[in-house]
Scaffold this motif. Sequence first.
Motif, PDB file in Angstrom:
ATOM      1  N   THR A  91      51.448  67.163  73.198  1.00  0.00           N
ATOM      2  CA  THR A  91      51.846  68.325  72.413  1.00  0.00           C
ATOM      3  C   THR A  91      51.041  68.324  71.126  1.00  0.00           C
ATOM      4  N   LEU A  92      50.251  69.363  70.935  1.00  0.00           N
ATOM      5  CA  LEU A  92      49.413  69.484  69.750  1.00  0.00           C
ATOM      6  C   LEU A  92      49.780  70.759  69.004  1.00  0.00           C
ATOM      7  N   LEU A  93      49.620  70.736  67.696  1.00  0.00           N
ATOM      8  CA  LEU A  93      49.851  71.937  66.907  1.00  0.00           C
ATOM      9  C   LEU A  93      48.543  72.393  66.291  1.00  0.00           C
ATOM     10  N   ALA A  94      48.314  73.683  66.388  1.00  0.00           N
ATOM     11  CA  ALA A  94      47.100  74.271  65.838  1.00  0.00           C
ATOM     12  C   ALA A  94      47.474  75.448  64.949  1.00  0.00           C
ATOM     13  N   ASP A  95      46.588  75.720  64.016  1.00  0.00           N
ATOM     14  CA  ASP A  95      46.708  76.882  63.143  1.00  0.00           C
ATOM     15  C   ASP A  95      45.795  77.954  63.724  1.00  0.00           C
ATOM     16  N   ASP A 150      44.723  81.642  63.109  1.00  0.00           N
ATOM     17  CA  ASP A 150      44.723  82.758  62.152  1.00  0.00           C
ATOM     18  C   ASP A 150      45.914  82.684  61.190  1.00  0.00           C
ATOM     19  N   GLY A 151      46.241  81.476  60.751  1.00  0.00           N
ATOM     20  CA  GLY A 151      47.312  81.293  59.770  1.00  0.00           C
ATOM     21  C   GLY A 151      48.698  81.074  60.345  1.00  0.00           C
ATOM     22  N   ALA A 152      48.846  81.103  61.664  1.00  0.00           N
ATOM     23  CA  ALA A 152      50.154  80.875  62.298  1.00  0.00           C
ATOM     24  C   ALA A 152      50.092  79.601  63.138  1.00  0.00           C
ATOM     25  N   LEU A 153      51.151  78.810  63.083  1.00  0.00           N
ATOM     26  CA  LEU A 153      51.199  77.594  63.894  1.00  0.00           C
ATOM     27  C   LEU A 153      51.481  77.940  65.352  1.00  0.00           C
ATOM     28  N   VAL A 154      50.765  77.268  66.241  1.00  0.00           N
ATOM     29  CA  VAL A 154      50.928  77.455  67.678  1.00  0.00           C
ATOM     30  C   VAL A 154      50.991  76.068  68.316  1.00  0.00           C
ATOM     31  N   VAL A 155      51.895  75.903  69.279  1.00  0.00           N
ATOM     32  CA  VAL A 155      52.017  74.659  70.024  1.00  0.00           C
ATOM     33  C   VAL A 155      51.149  74.757  71.274  1.00  0.00           C
ATOM     34  N   ALA A 156      50.334  73.733  71.501  1.00  0.00           N
ATOM     35  CA  ALA A 156      49.497  73.653  72.693  1.00  0.00           C
ATOM     36  C   ALA A 156      49.912  72.424  73.492  1.00  0.00           C
ATOM     37  N   ILE A 157      50.118  72.610  74.802  1.00  0.00           N
ATOM     38  CA  ILE A 157      50.515  71.509  75.675  1.00  0.00           C
ATOM     39  C   ILE A 157      49.389  71.322  76.689  1.00  0.00           C
ATOM     40  N   VAL A 158      48.660  70.202  76.559  1.00  0.00           N
ATOM     41  CA  VAL A 158      47.480  69.950  77.396  1.00  0.00           C
ATOM     42  C   VAL A 158      47.522  68.531  77.958  1.00  0.00           C
ATOM     43  N   PRO A 159      46.818  68.294  79.076  1.00  0.00           N
ATOM     44  CA  PRO A 159      46.791  66.946  79.655  1.00  0.00           C
ATOM     45  C   PRO A 159      46.208  65.920  78.685  1.00  0.00           C
ATOM     46  N   VAL A 160      46.760  64.725  78.695  1.00  0.00           N
ATOM     47  CA  VAL A 160      46.268  63.672  77.805  1.00  0.00           C
ATOM     48  C   VAL A 160      44.872  63.224  78.192  1.00  0.00           C
ATOM     49  N   ALA A 161      44.477  63.493  79.430  1.00  0.00           N
ATOM     50  CA  ALA A 161      43.152  63.077  79.902  1.00  0.00           C
ATOM     51  C   ALA A 161      42.040  63.951  79.338  1.00  0.00           C
ATOM     52  N   GLY A 162      42.380  65.082  78.749  1.00  0.00           N
ATOM     53  CA  GLY A 162      41.363  65.989  78.237  1.00  0.00           C
ATOM     54  C   GLY A 162      41.585  66.326  76.779  1.00  0.00           C
ATOM     55  N   GLN A 163      40.998  67.450  76.382  1.00  0.00           N
ATOM     56  CA  GLN A 163      41.105  67.906  75.001  1.00  0.00           C
ATOM     57  C   GLN A 163      41.556  69.354  74.968  1.00  0.00           C
ATOM     58  N   LEU A 164      42.027  69.761  73.811  1.00  0.00           N
ATOM     59  CA  LEU A 164      42.403  71.144  73.586  1.00  0.00           C
ATOM     60  C   LEU A 164      41.150  71.949  73.274  1.00  0.00           C
ATOM     61  N   ASP A 165      40.978  73.075  73.958  1.00  0.00           N
ATOM     62  CA  ASP A 165      39.887  73.999  73.679  1.00  0.00           C
ATOM     63  C   ASP A 165      40.432  75.007  72.663  1.00  0.00           C
ATOM     64  N   LEU A 166      40.064  74.829  71.400  1.00  0.00           N
ATOM     65  CA  LEU A 166      40.606  75.663  70.327  1.00  0.00           C
ATOM     66  C   LEU A 166      40.260  77.148  70.497  1.00  0.00           C
ATOM     67  N   LYS A 167      39.066  77.435  70.986  1.00  0.00           N
ATOM     68  CA  LYS A 167      38.688  78.837  71.207  1.00  0.00           C
ATOM     69  C   LYS A 167      39.559  79.463  72.287  1.00  0.00           C
ATOM     70  N   ALA A 168      39.809  78.715  73.348  1.00  0.00           N
ATOM     71  CA  ALA A 168      40.647  79.223  74.436  1.00  0.00           C
ATOM     72  C   ALA A 168      42.092  79.412  73.966  1.00  0.00           C
ATOM     73  N   LEU A 169      42.574  78.504  73.118  1.00  0.00           N
ATOM     74  CA  LEU A 169      43.929  78.648  72.579  1.00  0.00           C
ATOM     75  C   LEU A 169      44.026  79.912  71.740  1.00  0.00           C
ATOM     76  N   ALA A 170      43.057  80.115  70.862  1.00  0.00           N
ATOM     77  CA  ALA A 170      43.068  81.319  70.022  1.00  0.00           C
ATOM     78  C   ALA A 170      43.079  82.569  70.893  1.00  0.00           C
ATOM     79  N   ALA A 171      42.239  82.586  71.912  1.00  0.00           N
ATOM     80  CA  ALA A 171      42.175  83.743  72.808  1.00  0.00           C
ATOM     81  C   ALA A 171      43.493  83.953  73.548  1.00  0.00           C
ATOM     82  N   ALA A 172      44.149  82.861  73.945  1.00  0.00           N
ATOM     83  CA  ALA A 172      45.405  82.952  74.697  1.00  0.00           C
ATOM     84  C   ALA A 172      46.528  83.609  73.902  1.00  0.00           C
TER      85      ALA A 172
END
Length: 163
Positions: A55-59, A61-83
């Motif tokens: 469970t990762l938290l990202a900002d 555009d100024g709002a906090l968003v929770v991202a849930i991704v496999p531990v074997a990989g990384q969070l794609d910040l661009k894809a999260l923003a788009a989502a």
Amino acid sequence: MARKDTSAGTPATVALTKAGVAFTPHPYEHDAAAASYGMEAAEVLGVAPARVFKTLLADVDGALVVAIVPVAGQLDLKALAAAVGGKKAKMADPQLAERKTGYVVGGISPIGQKTRLRTVLDSTAAEFDTVFVSGGRRGFDIELAPDALAGVTGATVAAIGRG
């Protein structure tokens, strides 16, 4: 999978029990020297890292968003923003993440957070009957169905991880 012992008493287990969501608790002995909490959980529990989600938290555009991704990989910040219909995402400050979720880093569960935040679950979760997420403290994971995880967190499902 039946609801089992909820004696761990974390906000996550309380929320799941209250919502009537089936889950299995998996406590384990946490090693304070572990370099990665999620990889430690996968190893100790004998589960493929692709089934254990962090469970990762990202900002975004100024709002906090929770991202849930496999531990074997990384969070794609661009894809999260788009989502979430945003333009730019960056990792949130760990202290802010702790304040908003009510959990400590390394034990942040996507379930039962103090502040309900927009949540995105990586689409690879659908590849499994059950996945593992933090149960709300270091050394404690919860196993549940991906659709139950998405339902209880109100998550959008999108491809936000990268191997």
